[in-house]
Design an enzyme around this catalytic site. Structure first.
Site, mmCIF file in Angstrom:
data_model
loop_
_atom_site.group_PDB
_atom_site.id
_atom_site.type_symbol
_atom_site.label_atom_id
_atom_site.label_comp_id
_atom_site.label_asym_id
_atom_site.label_seq_id
_atom_site.Cartn_x
_atom_site.Cartn_y
_atom_site.Cartn_z
ATOM 1 N N SER A 1 0.818 -1.348 -0.024
ATOM 2 C CA SER A 1 -0.191 -0.156 0.104
ATOM 3 C C SER A 1 1.023 1.238 -0.097
ATOM 4 C CB SER A 1 -0.890 0.052 1.076
ATOM 5 O OG SER A 1 -1.408 1.367 1.368
ATOM 6 N N HIS B 1 -1.422 -1.375 -4.387
ATOM 7 C CA HIS B 1 -2.634 -0.897 -3.471
ATOM 8 C C HIS B 1 -2.701 0.426 -3.112
ATOM 9 C CE1 HIS B 1 -6.268 -2.069 -1.107
ATOM 10 N NE2 HIS B 1 -5.630 -0.942 -0.298
ATOM 11 N N ASP C 1 -4.762 3.799 -1.926
ATOM 12 C CA ASP C 1 -5.716 4.047 -0.795
ATOM 13 C C ASP C 1 -6.266 5.478 -1.380
ATOM 14 O OD1 ASP C 1 -6.122 1.791 0.787
ATOM 15 O OD2 ASP C 1 -4.005 2.106 1.243
ATOM 16 N N MET D 1 -9.142 8.334 -0.222
ATOM 17 C CA MET D 1 -10.078 8.688 0.954
ATOM 18 C C MET D 1 -10.691 10.028 0.807
ATOM 19 S SD MET D 1 -7.284 7.707 4.121
ATOM 20 C CE MET D 1 -6.552 6.013 4.010
ATOM 21 N N HIS E 1 -8.371 1.318 -4.024
ATOM 22 C CA HIS E 1 -9.269 0.890 -2.829
ATOM 23 C C HIS E 1 -10.268 2.467 -2.537
ATOM 24 C CE1 HIS E 1 -9.826 -0.100 1.846
ATOM 25 N NE2 HIS E 1 -10.727 -0.059 1.297
ATOM 26 N N MET F 1 -12.204 4.768 -0.391
ATOM 27 C CA MET F 1 -12.808 4.960 0.579
ATOM 28 C C MET F 1 -13.446 6.214 0.578
ATOM 29 S SD MET F 1 -9.764 3.476 3.108
ATOM 30 C CE MET F 1 -8.478 3.680 1.778
ATOM 31 N N MET G 1 -11.279 -5.588 5.829
ATOM 32 C CA MET G 1 -10.612 -4.636 6.527
ATOM 33 C C MET G 1 -10.355 -5.067 7.727
ATOM 34 S SD MET G 1 -10.167 -2.241 4.346
ATOM 35 C CE MET G 1 -9.241 -1.306 5.631
ATOM 36 N N ASP H 1 -6.510 -6.378 4.522
ATOM 37 C CA ASP H 1 -6.175 -4.990 4.474
ATOM 38 C C ASP H 1 -5.986 -4.453 5.734
ATOM 39 O OD1 ASP H 1 -5.268 -2.521 3.663
ATOM 40 O OD2 ASP H 1 -7.087 -1.663 2.478
HETATM 41 C C1 DX5 Z 1 -6.386 1.749 5.435
HETATM 42 C C2 DX5 Z 1 -5.820 1.313 3.993
HETATM 43 C C3 DX5 Z 1 -4.544 0.296 4.036
HETATM 44 C C4 DX5 Z 1 -3.582 0.826 4.840
HETATM 45 C C5 DX5 Z 1 -2.926 -0.276 5.277
HETATM 46 O O1 DX5 Z 1 -7.538 2.640 5.522
HETATM 47 O O2 DX5 Z 1 -6.960 0.656 3.269
HETATM 48 O O3 DX5 Z 1 -4.738 0.154 2.852
HETATM 49 O O4 DX5 Z 1 -2.558 1.646 3.843
HETATM 50 O O5 DX5 Z 1 -1.645 0.368 6.203
HETATM 51 P P1 DX5 Z 1 -1.036 -0.739 6.982
HETATM 52 O O6 DX5 Z 1 -0.422 -2.135 6.291
HETATM 53 O O7 DX5 Z 1 0.072 0.147 7.477
HETATM 54 O O8 DX5 Z 1 -1.995 -1.079 8.151
HETATM 55 ZN ZN ZN Z 2 -6.497 -0.309 1.433
#
Ligand code: DX5
Ligand code: ZN
Length: 217
Positions: free
Chosen positions: A7, A32, A34, A36, A65, A67, A136, A174
């Site tokens: 990620s 990956h 993320d 947000m 991903h 969010m 998650m 994740d």
């Molecule tokens: C959290 C994300 C994850 C995050 C994971 O909201 O969806 O993908 O980057 O990070 P680690 O591996 O550091 O928990």
């Molecule tokens: Zn993620």
């Protein structure tokens, strides 16, 4: 063989090209990414222009991903930015089936993410339409959190449901994945491990990816 999806949220944004090249040269399978919105989750990360840049360097599939609320409004824009997979959250999609159809119609692989408090059974009637489920194992919004142990039961229940239906849906996990807990996560039935801090905050990220990849269950 399980897959590894680093990620980029935990990467050094000042040197994104270097970080992407590290992932290219590593044994990782997917990027990956993320996204947000500061509404569905209490944080903002990066969006379409950054993914466009990552896509120019990345030589592996980009697992995006989302969010974000109302992901259907931006799905096509993420496709144009180069997303290969789109993950939407079951919690943000009252019309989940049509979101999935939209993702497929745009030529991408659909995934659905499920928060720690949402029962995994909520996905059973849609499993056959999915490429992957993103379970998650932390509350979404931040990297570097601790893995929530009851996630292991969700992974086992999901694996059983997939198996009983004769499907090939991948289970991605994740949040809070480490070299120490990865084996139990894989043993529960995970097919894809997302790892942010474990990879990028290590002095030797490529070696950590190789360690995660070579775990035998
Ligand atoms: C959290 C994300 C994850 C995050 C994971 O909201 O969806 O993908 O980057 O990070 P680690 O591996 O550091 O928990
Ligand atoms: Zn993620």
């Amino acid at each position: 063989m399980h897959l590894i999806a680093p990620s980029l949220l935990a990467s050094d944004f000042l040197h994104l090209e270097k970080e992407c090249k590290m992932v290219n040269e590593s044994q990782a399978d997917w990027f990956h990414l993320d996204v947000m919105d500061g509404r569905f989750v209490p944080n903002i990360s990066f969006g379409i222009p950054i993914i466009e840049h990552i896509r120019k360097v990345a030589n592996k599939p980009c697992d995006v991903h989302l969010m974000i609320e109302e992901p259907e409004k931006l799905t096509e824009a993420f496709r144009k930015a180069g997303a290969d997979h789109i993950i939407v959250h079951i919690e943000t999609c009252p019309n989940l089936h049509s979101n999935i159809q939209q993702i497929r119609a745009l030529g991408m692989q659909p995934g659905v993410a499920i928060n720690p408090h949402t029962p995994v059974e909520a996905l059973f009637d849609i499993l056959e339409d999915l490429h992957h489920v993103c379970v998650m194992s932390v509350n979404p919004g931040f990297g570097g959190q601790v893995f929530i142990p009851h996630t292991l039961k969700k992974i086992r229940d999901l694996k059983k449901a997939i198996h009983e239906r004769g499907l090939h849906v991948l289970i991605e996990v994740d949040g809070g994945v480490t070299v120490d807990n990865a084996r139990s996560i894989l043993h529960a039935g995970a097919d894809v491990l997302v790892a942010g801090n474990t990879v990028f905050k290590s002095p030797d990220p490529k070696e950590v990816i190789s360690q995660l990849k070579s775990i035998e269950v």
